[in-house]
Design a protein around this motif. Sequence first.
Motif, mmCIF file in Angstrom:
data_model
loop_
_atom_site.group_PDB
_atom_site.id
_atom_site.type_symbol
_atom_site.label_atom_id
_atom_site.label_comp_id
_atom_site.label_asym_id
_atom_site.label_seq_id
_atom_site.Cartn_x
_atom_site.Cartn_y
_atom_site.Cartn_z
ATOM 1 N N ALA A 101 -1.778 -4.022 6.615
ATOM 2 C CA ALA A 101 -0.632 -3.909 5.718
ATOM 3 C C ALA A 101 -1.018 -3.055 4.516
ATOM 4 N N ARG A 102 -0.052 -2.336 3.984
ATOM 5 C CA ARG A 102 -0.249 -1.656 2.709
ATOM 6 C C ARG A 102 -0.206 -2.719 1.612
ATOM 7 N N VAL A 103 -1.170 -2.676 0.700
ATOM 8 C CA VAL A 103 -1.263 -3.707 -0.337
ATOM 9 C C VAL A 103 -1.393 -3.057 -1.710
ATOM 10 N N ASP A 104 -0.404 -3.318 -2.562
ATOM 11 C CA ASP A 104 -0.490 -2.829 -3.941
ATOM 12 C C ASP A 104 -1.243 -3.801 -4.841
ATOM 13 N N ASN A 105 -1.356 -5.053 -4.395
ATOM 14 C CA ASN A 105 -2.019 -6.070 -5.224
ATOM 15 C C ASN A 105 -3.174 -6.724 -4.466
ATOM 16 N N PRO A 106 -4.166 -5.939 -4.044
ATOM 17 C CA PRO A 106 -5.275 -6.541 -3.302
ATOM 18 C C PRO A 106 -5.929 -7.666 -4.105
ATOM 19 N N LEU A 107 -6.295 -8.710 -3.401
ATOM 20 C CA LEU A 107 -6.945 -9.876 -4.005
ATOM 21 C C LEU A 107 -8.456 -9.660 -3.931
ATOM 22 N N LEU A 108 -9.109 -9.558 -5.066
ATOM 23 C CA LEU A 108 -10.509 -9.124 -5.068
ATOM 24 C C LEU A 108 -11.458 -10.229 -5.508
ATOM 25 N N THR A 163 1.129 -13.591 -2.411
ATOM 26 C CA THR A 163 2.043 -12.678 -1.722
ATOM 27 C C THR A 163 1.450 -11.273 -1.697
ATOM 28 N N ILE A 164 1.572 -10.614 -0.573
ATOM 29 C CA ILE A 164 1.186 -9.197 -0.500
ATOM 30 C C ILE A 164 2.360 -8.372 -1.000
ATOM 31 N N GLU A 165 2.107 -7.548 -1.996
ATOM 32 C CA GLU A 165 3.167 -6.701 -2.537
ATOM 33 C C GLU A 165 2.877 -5.253 -2.182
ATOM 34 N N ALA A 166 3.938 -4.542 -1.825
ATOM 35 C CA ALA A 166 3.776 -3.118 -1.511
ATOM 36 C C ALA A 166 5.077 -2.398 -1.815
ATOM 37 N N GLY A 167 5.032 -1.518 -2.780
ATOM 38 C CA GLY A 167 6.188 -0.691 -3.088
ATOM 39 C C GLY A 167 6.282 0.446 -2.085
ATOM 40 N N ALA A 168 7.272 1.278 -2.281
ATOM 41 C CA ALA A 168 7.430 2.433 -1.394
ATOM 42 C C ALA A 168 6.250 3.377 -1.569
ATOM 43 N N VAL A 169 5.935 4.115 -0.509
ATOM 44 C CA VAL A 169 4.888 5.137 -0.638
ATOM 45 C C VAL A 169 5.430 6.249 -1.537
ATOM 46 N N MET A 224 5.014 3.828 -8.441
ATOM 47 C CA MET A 224 3.627 3.453 -8.133
ATOM 48 C C MET A 224 2.799 3.446 -9.415
ATOM 49 N N THR A 225 3.054 2.451 -10.273
ATOM 50 C CA THR A 225 2.225 2.363 -11.483
ATOM 51 C C THR A 225 1.012 1.501 -11.189
ATOM 52 N N ALA A 226 -0.097 1.860 -11.802
ATOM 53 C CA ALA A 226 -1.329 1.123 -11.564
ATOM 54 C C ALA A 226 -1.206 -0.281 -12.143
ATOM 55 N N ARG A 227 -1.699 -1.239 -11.414
ATOM 56 C CA ARG A 227 -1.628 -2.636 -11.848
ATOM 57 C C ARG A 227 -2.950 -3.043 -12.497
ATOM 58 N N PRO A 228 -2.914 -4.143 -13.243
ATOM 59 C CA PRO A 228 -4.173 -4.603 -13.850
ATOM 60 C C PRO A 228 -5.069 -5.296 -12.829
ATOM 61 N N ASP A 229 -6.347 -5.212 -13.048
ATOM 62 C CA ASP A 229 -7.348 -5.883 -12.224
ATOM 63 C C ASP A 229 -7.361 -7.354 -12.640
ATOM 64 N N GLU A 230 -6.919 -8.231 -11.738
ATOM 65 C CA GLU A 230 -6.804 -9.661 -12.076
ATOM 66 C C GLU A 230 -8.152 -10.302 -12.409
ATOM 67 N N ARG A 231 -9.206 -9.666 -11.965
ATOM 68 C CA ARG A 231 -10.532 -10.234 -12.247
ATOM 69 C C ARG A 231 -10.799 -10.276 -13.747
ATOM 70 N N LEU A 232 -10.115 -9.366 -14.487
ATOM 71 C CA LEU A 232 -10.295 -9.317 -15.943
ATOM 72 C C LEU A 232 -9.578 -10.486 -16.631
ATOM 73 N N LEU A 233 -8.630 -11.104 -15.916
ATOM 74 C CA LEU A 233 -7.943 -12.274 -16.453
ATOM 75 C C LEU A 233 -8.670 -13.552 -16.038
ATOM 76 N N ALA A 264 -0.932 6.731 8.808
ATOM 77 C CA ALA A 264 -0.964 5.841 7.639
ATOM 78 C C ALA A 264 -0.838 6.715 6.408
ATOM 79 N N ASN A 265 -0.450 6.098 5.283
ATOM 80 C CA ASN A 265 -0.442 6.841 4.027
ATOM 81 C C ASN A 265 -1.896 7.095 3.592
ATOM 82 N N CYS A 266 -2.126 8.249 3.003
ATOM 83 C CA CYS A 266 -3.519 8.639 2.722
ATOM 84 C C CYS A 266 -4.192 7.812 1.633
ATOM 85 N N ARG A 267 -3.460 6.909 0.957
ATOM 86 C CA ARG A 267 -4.150 6.043 -0.002
ATOM 87 C C ARG A 267 -5.208 5.193 0.695
#
Lengths: 94, 385
Positions: free
Chosen positions: B314-321, B13-19, A1-10, B167-170
Motif C-alpha cells: 500500500a502507499r503510505v503517507d503516515n508510515p509507523l516508524l 490507520t494507513i493514510e494515503a493522499g492522491a499521488v 502532498m505536504t510533508a508530515r511530522p515524524d511522530e517519533r519526535l512526539l 508504482a509511483n516513484c516515491r
Amino acid sequence: MTARPDERLLDGPPMSPVRCRACGAAVRARKASWQQTSIQWSAEAVETCLERRASVPGDGPNGDLFPACEALRESIVRAALDGELPVPDDAGDG
Amino acid sequence: MTAAETERDGVRTIEAGAVPARFARGWHCLGLSERFKDGRPHTVDAFGAKLVVFRSGDGRLNVLDAYCRHMGGDLSRGTVKGDEIACPFHDWRWGGDGRCKKIPYARRVPLRARTSAWTTMDQDGMLFVWNDPEGNPPPPGVTIPRIEGATRDDWTDWVWHETLVAANCREVMDNVVDMAHFFYVHYSFPTYFKNVFEGHVATQIMKGLSRPDARPPAKEGRPGMLGNTSVAAYHGPSFMIDDLTYHYEGMDIDCVLINCHYPVDADSFVLQSGIIVQRNERLGSAGADEMAVRLGAFILKGFEQDVEIWKNKARVDNPLLCEEDGPVYQLRRWYEQFYVDAADVAPEMVERFEFELDTTRPVGAWKKEVEENLARRAAAGGGTA
C-alpha cells in the motif's frame, strides 16, 4: 502532498538546541539512544561551521559530500553526557 | 483526518493522499545515450507524455513531445531529415528547439508552431533531460556530477538494465533511508547507516557484511566476499550515484553504480541500473568485465526483489516508524522540493539534516538470524555450511 511530522519526535525525545563548542553554530539535535543522532542544521549554522568551511571536496562523483563535523559530534556527546540533551533511559545496548 | 480519528479504537490507520499531479523538477536519465544515436527517432513514454528522442544532423540529441502540433501525428514514428524530425503524417519538420522549421508543401510556417522541448545533456555515456513543470532552464549548480571512470580505459563500459515498475516513484526514493529492508529484501547485512540531506542532494552512507546464509560459499580458489562500503547520493529527484566498494579476501573492487528512474505517469516509472567496475591486477582486464556483468545481474535481481514488494504494498503517507528506522519523513520533506514551484521551496526542504542510525540492536538480531539460518542449512545437509 505536504510533508508530515515524524511522530517519533512526539513519542520520544524532541529535537533540542545544541551549540557547537568549537564555533558556536546553533543546531537542533536528538538522540534516541547513545548511538543514534539526528542533527537539523540551519543555513546559518552551515555558514558558521569551521570544519565545513575548511573542508575540501574529496574524490569521486559524491566527493562534495561533507559527511560530518567532528567538533559538533563531540559537542552533542558532551551535551548528552551533561544531561542537556535527553537520552532515553531504556536506550542501552541490552 | 485528525489524530483522534486516526487513533480511534487504538487502530492505526494507513493514510494515503492522491499521488502528485505533476512530475519532479530535475535532471532525469533516459538511458545510455548511444542507443539514441542511430539516426532514427525513438519513443520514450515519460512525464505523462510520449516523447521523441532523436539525433539531429548536427550530432545533438533532442527530446520533443512526440505529438505533432499540426494534426497529432507521432513524430517518434517519423524520419530524421537533416537537423529536424519529420512527421510521418504530413512531413512537418520540427527542430530540437521545439520550433517548426519547415512545411514542405506550405508557403510559410504558421504562428504558434512551437512544441514542448526538453533541455538535454549527453554526459558520461548517458542521456539526461531536464524536466520542469514551470518551463525554466536548470539553475546553475543543479548538475549531475561527472563520473570519471565512465570515460576511462581502466574501467569497464556500462552494464545497463531497465525495467518498468507499476508504482509511483516515491517507493524507490524511500529506499534511501530504509536500512532494514536491505537485510530482509536484499539479503545484505548493514552494520553502519547514515543519511545526509542538503540542498538537492540526499546521501546514504552504508557499510555492510556479506551474508553467508544467503549465498553459496566462494568457489575453490576464488576470494570470498567480506562486505561493502557504499556512499550513494541522489543528485536531484531521480539520479543516484553509488560509489561502491566490494571488499573481498585480499582485494577491493571499486564500482560506480547508477540507480535512476524516470516517471512514465503518476502510477509507473522506468527503473534503471548501470554499473562500471575498475580494472585491477587481481581481477584482470577480462575479470573486470565479467564482474560488471555479474554485478549488473545481481543489481537487477535486487530490483526484482523491490518490485515484488512494491507491486503488492500500500502507499503510505503516515508510515509507523520505530527508532531503528531511518528518517522517512525528513526524506519526504527533502523530496517535496521537486514537486513545488521553485519559488515555494521552503528552507526546511533543503536545509542540512543528518541522521545516524543506531545499528546495535539490528546487528545483534541479524547475527542471530544468520547463525540460525546456517545451522538449519547444516542440519538439512545442505553441505554448504
